[in-house]
Design a protein around this motif. Structure first.
Motif, mmCIF file in Angstrom:
data_model
loop_
_atom_site.group_PDB
_atom_site.id
_atom_site.type_symbol
_atom_site.label_atom_id
_atom_site.label_comp_id
_atom_site.label_asym_id
_atom_site.label_seq_id
_atom_site.Cartn_x
_atom_site.Cartn_y
_atom_site.Cartn_z
ATOM 1 N N GLN A 58 55.590 -18.745 -17.791
ATOM 2 C CA GLN A 58 55.234 -18.180 -19.173
ATOM 3 C C GLN A 58 55.290 -19.384 -20.315
ATOM 4 O O GLN A 58 54.617 -19.375 -21.017
ATOM 5 C CB GLN A 58 56.199 -17.227 -19.527
ATOM 6 C CG GLN A 58 56.301 -15.909 -18.749
ATOM 7 C CD GLN A 58 57.043 -15.961 -17.553
ATOM 8 O OE1 GLN A 58 57.349 -16.746 -16.835
ATOM 9 N NE2 GLN A 58 57.509 -14.579 -17.048
ATOM 10 N N ASP A 59 56.377 -20.111 -19.987
ATOM 11 C CA ASP A 59 56.359 -21.149 -20.901
ATOM 12 C C ASP A 59 55.415 -22.316 -20.743
ATOM 13 O O ASP A 59 55.145 -23.021 -21.650
ATOM 14 C CB ASP A 59 58.090 -21.783 -20.927
ATOM 15 C CG ASP A 59 59.185 -20.780 -21.055
ATOM 16 O OD1 ASP A 59 58.710 -19.408 -22.146
ATOM 17 O OD2 ASP A 59 60.116 -20.684 -20.645
ATOM 18 N N SER A 114 52.622 -22.223 -19.836
ATOM 19 C CA SER A 114 51.171 -21.783 -20.433
ATOM 20 C C SER A 114 51.160 -22.011 -21.666
ATOM 21 O O SER A 114 50.050 -21.949 -22.531
ATOM 22 C CB SER A 114 50.820 -20.313 -20.105
ATOM 23 O OG SER A 114 51.714 -19.368 -20.818
ATOM 24 N N THR A 115 52.151 -22.334 -22.421
ATOM 25 C CA THR A 115 51.991 -22.629 -23.916
ATOM 26 C C THR A 115 52.572 -24.175 -24.261
ATOM 27 O O THR A 115 53.107 -24.407 -25.172
ATOM 28 C CB THR A 115 52.780 -21.579 -24.730
ATOM 29 O OG1 THR A 115 54.220 -21.647 -24.367
ATOM 30 C CG2 THR A 115 52.123 -20.296 -24.809
ATOM 31 N N TYR A 154 46.369 -21.317 -15.955
ATOM 32 C CA TYR A 154 47.550 -20.414 -16.020
ATOM 33 C C TYR A 154 46.601 -19.144 -15.915
ATOM 34 O O TYR A 154 45.410 -18.869 -16.268
ATOM 35 C CB TYR A 154 48.493 -20.447 -17.123
ATOM 36 C CG TYR A 154 47.491 -20.016 -18.473
ATOM 37 C CD1 TYR A 154 47.098 -18.785 -19.069
ATOM 38 C CD2 TYR A 154 47.164 -21.045 -19.254
ATOM 39 C CE1 TYR A 154 46.668 -18.623 -20.496
ATOM 40 C CE2 TYR A 154 46.814 -21.011 -20.437
ATOM 41 C CZ TYR A 154 46.404 -19.690 -21.110
ATOM 42 O OH TYR A 154 45.800 -19.440 -22.200
ATOM 43 N N GLY A 185 47.067 -14.678 -16.529
ATOM 44 C CA GLY A 185 47.688 -14.042 -17.214
ATOM 45 C C GLY A 185 47.571 -14.346 -18.745
ATOM 46 O O GLY A 185 46.838 -15.333 -19.223
ATOM 47 N N GLY A 194 51.511 -17.350 -22.599
ATOM 48 C CA GLY A 194 53.095 -17.023 -23.157
ATOM 49 C C GLY A 194 53.631 -15.886 -22.303
ATOM 50 O O GLY A 194 54.711 -15.443 -22.115
ATOM 51 N N SER A 195 52.609 -15.243 -21.455
ATOM 52 C CA SER A 195 53.085 -14.242 -20.366
ATOM 53 C C SER A 195 52.258 -14.127 -19.017
ATOM 54 O O SER A 195 52.079 -13.253 -18.292
ATOM 55 C CB SER A 195 52.542 -12.820 -21.141
ATOM 56 O OG SER A 195 51.259 -12.840 -21.486
ATOM 57 N N TYR A 209 51.633 -15.180 -15.391
ATOM 58 C CA TYR A 209 52.409 -14.932 -14.096
ATOM 59 C C TYR A 209 52.092 -15.903 -13.120
ATOM 60 O O TYR A 209 52.721 -15.889 -11.641
ATOM 61 C CB TYR A 209 51.998 -13.585 -13.368
ATOM 62 C CG TYR A 209 50.645 -13.505 -13.199
ATOM 63 C CD1 TYR A 209 49.775 -13.601 -11.963
ATOM 64 C CD2 TYR A 209 49.620 -12.932 -13.991
ATOM 65 C CE1 TYR A 209 48.572 -13.672 -11.842
ATOM 66 C CE2 TYR A 209 48.328 -12.581 -14.068
ATOM 67 C CZ TYR A 209 47.934 -12.851 -12.693
ATOM 68 O OH TYR A 209 46.469 -12.731 -12.354
#
Length: 279
Positions: free
Chosen positions: A212-213, A215-216, A233, A235, A238-239, A241
């Motif tokens: 999640q982290d 991806s940003t 990424y 999903g 920030g979210s 998977y």
């Protein structure tokens, strides 16, 4: 002899002094007795009067006592009524609290059931995606070997990568074939974010630990403008998977699942949702 001598005198005979005295005494005694009797009668007659005068006082005291008793009885009744009302209110509150607790438990059970069902569904979807990735990855690896030979992986990924990106790509490809273990960060096993973190650590870049982290962690880039070393990424940003590393020529390296481990695969079989550029 007088001619009237034979006629009895019509006058009353004279009484003697003793007779008069005796009669006077008797009369006096009678009068005295009457006086005593009268006095006694008067005295006896006075008693009811005295009692009659005392009756109002006794009656007032008794009335006061009766009134006090009535007040006490009324107060006791009011107290009992108040206690009864309080008991009824407490019982009602306890009943409502019990009903609320039962409703809360029911809702919690329903929410738990929904969460478990959602988790099972997500797990099934992840397993399905993993199976598809494994199948497509095997197909991609076979096609690449047949067309370019066994050394094509290295030449393809490094031919367009330079500098730090080339080092990241080289490290990621060197891990292909190693085991997938959830939470692992190397060197013998990885999970998806553990592999990405370890690859960028080789060039001195510290990335967050989870997908999640990651991806940003950099600048968002379009999938049509990918460069080797970009983080892919799956999903939402920030979210996410799942994450992997783009190595060029439409290929990426990622720690997929416990069945396939770390593989190199084509983007076409499972297109990522987005990408970020750190380098």
């Amino acid at each position: 002899m007088s001619h009237t001598a034979h006629i009895r005198s019509h006058r009353k005979p004279r009484r003697s002094a003793s007779t008069i005295a005796m009669r006077a005494g008797v009369a006096g005694g009678v009068l005295s007795t009457l006086a005593v009797a009268g006095a006694s009668g008067s005295a006896n007659a006075a008693e009811p009067v005295t009692q009659t005068l005392e009756l109002p006082t006794l009656t007032a005291d008794l009335a006061a006592q009766v009134a006090q008793s009535a007040d006490a009885t009324q107060q006791a009744a009011a107290n009992y009524e108040l206690v009864a009302e309080r008991d009824a209110a407490a019982a009602q509150a306890a009943k409502k609290a019990k009903a609320d607790l039962a409703e809360a438990k029911k809702k919690a059970a329903e929410e738990k059931k929904k969460a478990e069902e959602a988790e099972r569904k997500a797990a099934a979807e992840r397993a399905e995606r993993s199976a598809e990735r494994a199948t497509l990855s095997a197909s991609a690896d076979t096609g690449s070997s047949e067309s370019t030979g066994s050394s094509s992986v290295g030449s393809t990924s490094t031919s367009t990568a330079t500098g730090s990106a080339a080092a990241v790509v080289a490290f990621a490809q060197a891990q292909v074939g190693k085991a997938y273990v959830s939470g692992a960060t190397g060197p013998s096993a990885y999970d998806c974010s553990g592999l990405v973190q370890a690859a960028f650590k080789q060039v001195g870049i510290s990335l967050p630990r989870v997908s999640q982290d990651q991806s940003t962690a950099g600048t968002q880039v379009g999938l049509s403008n990918l460069q080797p070393g970009d983080i892919l990424y799956w999903g939402g940003a920030g979210s996410a998977y799942h994450v992997g590393i783009y190595v060029g020529d439409g290929m990426f390296v990622g720690a997929q699942n416990s069945s396939t481990g770390v593989v190199k695969a084509s983007l076409s079989y499972d297109p990522p949702s987005g990408a970020v550029r750190v380098l």
